[in-house]
Write a protein that holds these residues in place. Structure first.
Motif, PDB file in Angstrom:
ATOM      1  N   ALA A  66       0.826  -1.205   0.000  1.00  0.00           N
ATOM      2  CA  ALA A  66       0.000   0.000   0.000  1.00  0.00           C
ATOM      3  C   ALA A  66       0.860   1.255   0.000  1.00  0.00           C
ATOM      4  O   ALA A  66       0.543   2.241  -0.685  1.00  0.00           O
ATOM      5  CB  ALA A  66      -0.924  -0.014   1.222  1.00  0.00           C
ATOM      6  N   GLY A  67       1.949   1.234   0.756  1.00  0.00           N
ATOM      7  CA  GLY A  67       2.835   2.397   0.799  1.00  0.00           C
ATOM      8  C   GLY A  67       3.472   2.690  -0.549  1.00  0.00           C
ATOM      9  O   GLY A  67       3.688   3.854  -0.900  1.00  0.00           O
ATOM     10  N   ILE A  68       3.747   1.648  -1.313  1.00  0.00           N
ATOM     11  CA  ILE A  68       4.301   1.846  -2.658  1.00  0.00           C
ATOM     12  C   ILE A  68       3.224   2.335  -3.619  1.00  0.00           C
ATOM     13  O   ILE A  68       3.427   3.286  -4.377  1.00  0.00           O
ATOM     14  CB  ILE A  68       4.914   0.527  -3.163  1.00  0.00           C
ATOM     15  CG1 ILE A  68       6.107   0.121  -2.299  1.00  0.00           C
ATOM     16  CG2 ILE A  68       5.340   0.659  -4.632  1.00  0.00           C
ATOM     17  CD1 ILE A  68       6.628  -1.277  -2.572  1.00  0.00           C
ATOM     18  N   LEU A  69       2.046   1.722  -3.558  1.00  0.00           N
ATOM     19  CA  LEU A  69       0.999   1.995  -4.546  1.00  0.00           C
ATOM     20  C   LEU A  69       0.347   3.362  -4.375  1.00  0.00           C
ATOM     21  O   LEU A  69      -0.138   3.947  -5.350  1.00  0.00           O
ATOM     22  CB  LEU A  69      -0.069   0.904  -4.481  1.00  0.00           C
ATOM     23  CG  LEU A  69       0.389  -0.483  -4.958  1.00  0.00           C
ATOM     24  CD1 LEU A  69      -0.632  -1.537  -4.571  1.00  0.00           C
ATOM     25  CD2 LEU A  69       0.616  -0.476  -6.461  1.00  0.00           C
ATOM     26  N   TRP A 223       6.472  12.838  -7.918  1.00  0.00           N
ATOM     27  CA  TRP A 223       7.104  11.586  -8.328  1.00  0.00           C
ATOM     28  C   TRP A 223       8.363  11.239  -7.536  1.00  0.00           C
ATOM     29  O   TRP A 223       8.544  10.064  -7.168  1.00  0.00           O
ATOM     30  CB  TRP A 223       7.394  11.569  -9.837  1.00  0.00           C
ATOM     31  CG  TRP A 223       8.621  12.314 -10.270  1.00  0.00           C
ATOM     32  CD1 TRP A 223       8.695  13.562 -10.792  1.00  0.00           C
ATOM     33  CD2 TRP A 223       9.975  11.836 -10.236  1.00  0.00           C
ATOM     34  NE1 TRP A 223       9.990  13.917 -11.064  1.00  0.00           N
ATOM     35  CE2 TRP A 223      10.805  12.865 -10.729  1.00  0.00           C
ATOM     36  CE3 TRP A 223      10.577  10.637  -9.810  1.00  0.00           C
ATOM     37  CZ2 TRP A 223      12.180  12.749 -10.820  1.00  0.00           C
ATOM     38  CZ3 TRP A 223      11.965  10.524  -9.908  1.00  0.00           C
ATOM     39  CH2 TRP A 223      12.739  11.568 -10.416  1.00  0.00           C
ATOM     40  N   PRO A 224       9.255  12.220  -7.228  1.00  0.00           N
ATOM     41  CA  PRO A 224      10.396  11.794  -6.404  1.00  0.00           C
ATOM     42  C   PRO A 224       9.930  11.335  -5.024  1.00  0.00           C
ATOM     43  O   PRO A 224      10.451  10.379  -4.456  1.00  0.00           O
ATOM     44  CB  PRO A 224      11.253  13.055  -6.304  1.00  0.00           C
ATOM     45  CG  PRO A 224      10.805  13.942  -7.417  1.00  0.00           C
ATOM     46  CD  PRO A 224       9.351  13.656  -7.569  1.00  0.00           C
ATOM     47  N   ALA A 228      10.177   7.833  -2.872  1.00  0.00           N
ATOM     48  CA  ALA A 228      10.644   7.890  -1.490  1.00  0.00           C
ATOM     49  C   ALA A 228       9.626   7.263  -0.542  1.00  0.00           C
ATOM     50  O   ALA A 228       9.995   6.557   0.406  1.00  0.00           O
ATOM     51  CB  ALA A 228      10.912   9.345  -1.088  1.00  0.00           C
ATOM     52  N   ALA A 229       8.333   7.527  -0.786  1.00  0.00           N
ATOM     53  CA  ALA A 229       7.291   6.968   0.073  1.00  0.00           C
ATOM     54  C   ALA A 229       7.253   5.448  -0.034  1.00  0.00           C
ATOM     55  O   ALA A 229       7.036   4.746   0.961  1.00  0.00           O
ATOM     56  CB  ALA A 229       5.931   7.555  -0.301  1.00  0.00           C
ATOM     57  N   GLY A 230       7.454   4.934  -1.260  1.00  0.00           N
ATOM     58  CA  GLY A 230       7.509   3.492  -1.424  1.00  0.00           C
ATOM     59  C   GLY A 230       8.676   2.886  -0.663  1.00  0.00           C
ATOM     60  O   GLY A 230       8.534   1.853   0.012  1.00  0.00           O
ATOM     61  N   THR A 362      12.155  17.044  -2.736  1.00  0.00           N
ATOM     62  CA  THR A 362      11.725  15.656  -2.709  1.00  0.00           C
ATOM     63  C   THR A 362      12.800  14.716  -3.268  1.00  0.00           C
ATOM     64  O   THR A 362      12.871  13.554  -2.872  1.00  0.00           O
ATOM     65  CB  THR A 362      10.425  15.489  -3.501  1.00  0.00           C
ATOM     66  OG1 THR A 362      10.586  16.059  -4.804  1.00  0.00           O
ATOM     67  CG2 THR A 362       9.267  16.187  -2.796  1.00  0.00           C
ATOM     68  N   GLY A 363      13.604  15.216  -4.200  1.00  0.00           N
ATOM     69  CA  GLY A 363      14.677  14.394  -4.745  1.00  0.00           C
ATOM     70  C   GLY A 363      15.716  14.043  -3.688  1.00  0.00           C
ATOM     71  O   GLY A 363      16.188  12.906  -3.610  1.00  0.00           O
TER      72      GLY A 363
END
Length: 434
Positions: A66-69, A223-224, A228-230, A362-363
């Motif tokens: 879920a964290g990735i998706l 997106w970065p 990172a969240a995934g 975020t990068g």
């Protein structure tokens, strides 16, 4: 906003909203932590170590997926909704659609593939629930972009964890405590959370036509952070899965029990972060470093004051506390000591990654998390086969230090921000005056 006030806060008017929101978030996080802890105690005592380890590994795998998706779409929505406040939240409905369509589609496809490709009944149950778990988190996060903490507190902090506890308890009391039924009881509450948060958001979201470039703007920023969240989701729960794979479900149950106290110590960070993040975004977007410094230093001091007694107490009382989980869990004391020492240091860094991403870096956040997960995986592979749960604790500690110290150095170098300073003293004085 919840009608709660923090007594004798630092006399800085601009912090009042953060303090009230932080207290509301703290109350919700405390309820969630207590309910989640009770679920772990219930499962470890009633299901047996092997079944408990299997359940913990399966739910950890679900939360990792879920964290990735969800691709950090929730924090992306907070960023854009908070920035659009001076303009009457113009075009925010377009951002919500731009976030939910790809996230919902990807999670649905992943869930269907997992459902059809495995005979394991526990995995099939969690695969069916995966799209709901993912979308519920994104929609609840979007409500915080309006500066509102009530939906997060009531839905994410109270309804979902309490419902999980009630349903898991019902399964155990009925004597049908198989792992698939426990997984279903754990996953089901995400559905009402999704529905109720969507209703709240729809009532307050001004409908606007979808403008070209909306999705591009959202995902260019996000997106970065999505990557990172995934990685962050993997970092938070990979250790449980690794222990189950390399050392067996019994060691996974012991490790989960010993590290479950992370929830108790992290609830203050979660509550304050949820309240402060939109304000940090606005302060840093306006170039108001004084305001950002004020928020960062005050919240860091509150984190230290609220969590250090917990970690020190856990280190001292670990043998007795681990006995709450049942026979055979006292061997997790070394894990508890590593956890307490690591979290004490990490808390002193404050919400460094939140500051970094609120400033738009975020990068850099992504690079930091890649470094942290690399250290964790390397240490786990080296230590878990021989040391079991203790090896996983050392691997997690190494990654946690990297995750906090790298962004601490970066925000100091770029903005001159430090976790402690004059605003820390104001927070400390207010604490003593309570």
């Amino acid at each position: 906003m919840a009608a709660l006030t923090l007594p004798r806060l630092p006399r800085l008017p601009r912090l009042n909203g953060s303090a009230r929101g932080g207290l509301a978030g703290l109350a919700g996080a405390a309820t969630a932590a207590a309910a989640q802890f009770a679920v772990v105690v219930l499962v470890t005592r009633e299901a047996g170590q092997e079944a408990a380890g299997t359940f913990f590994a399966a739910t950890a795998l679900c939360l990792m997926a879920a964290g990735i998706l969800r691709m950090d779409a929730g924090n992306g929505l907070i960023y854009f909704i908070a920035r659009s406040r001076p303009f009457g939240y113009h075009c925010t409905s377009g951002y919500v659609r731009a976030a939910l369509v790809p996230v919902g589609t990807l999670s649905l496809v992943t869930g269907v593939v997992a459902l059809l490709s495995t005979p394991d009944p526990t995995v099939r149950v969690l695969a069916a629930a995966l799209p709901v778990v993912v979308c519920a988190d994104v929609v609840v996060a979007a409500t915080r972009g309006f500066g509102a903490m009530r939906p997060t507190v009531l839905l994410d902090g109270v309804l979902q964890p309490v419902a999980q506890l009630v349903l898991v308890s019902a399964v155990v009391v009925a004597g049908a405590g198989s792992v698939p039924l426990l997984a279903a009881a754990w996953a089901l509450p995400a559905l009402p959370v999704l529905l109720l948060s969507a209703i709240w958001l729809r009532r307050r979201l001004p409908y606007t036509s979808y403008l070209p470039g909306t999705a591009h703007d959202l995902w260019r920023y996000t997106w970065p952070r999505s990557m990172a969240a995934g990685i962050q989701a993997v970092f938070q729960r990979l250790d449980i899965v690794v222990v189950a794979m390399l050392a067996g479900p019994v060691e996974a149950a012991i490790y989960t029990a010993a590290t479950r106290f992370k929830i108790v110590g992290q609830l203050a960070n979660q509550g304050l972060t949820q309240a402060v993040q939109p304000r940090l975004v606005r302060a840093l977007a306006a170039g108001d470093l004084a305001r950002a410094r004020e928020l960062y230093q005050s919240t860091t001091m509150w984190l230290v004051l609220l969590t250090w007694p917990i970690w020190l107490g856990y280190a001292v009382l670990a043998p007795w506390l681990l006995g709450l989980f049942g026979d055979g869990y006292a061997s997790g004391v070394p894990v508890a000591l590593v956890l307490a020492a690591t979290m004490t240091l990490a808390t002193a860094c404050g919400m460094v990654d939140v500051v970094l991403t609120s400033a738009g870096h975020t990068g850099s956040s992504l690079a930091n998390l890649v470094a942290a997960i690399t250290v964790t995986v390397a240490l786990d592979a080296l230590l878990v086969p021989s040391c079991g749960a203790s090896g996983a604790a050392l691997g997690w500690a190494g990654g946690m230090l990297v995750k906090n110290l790298l962004p601490l150095w970066q925000i100091h170098r770029r903005y001159g921000l430090r976790p402690f300073g004059v605003h820390s003293l104001a927070a400390l004085k207010s604490w003593r005056a309570r």
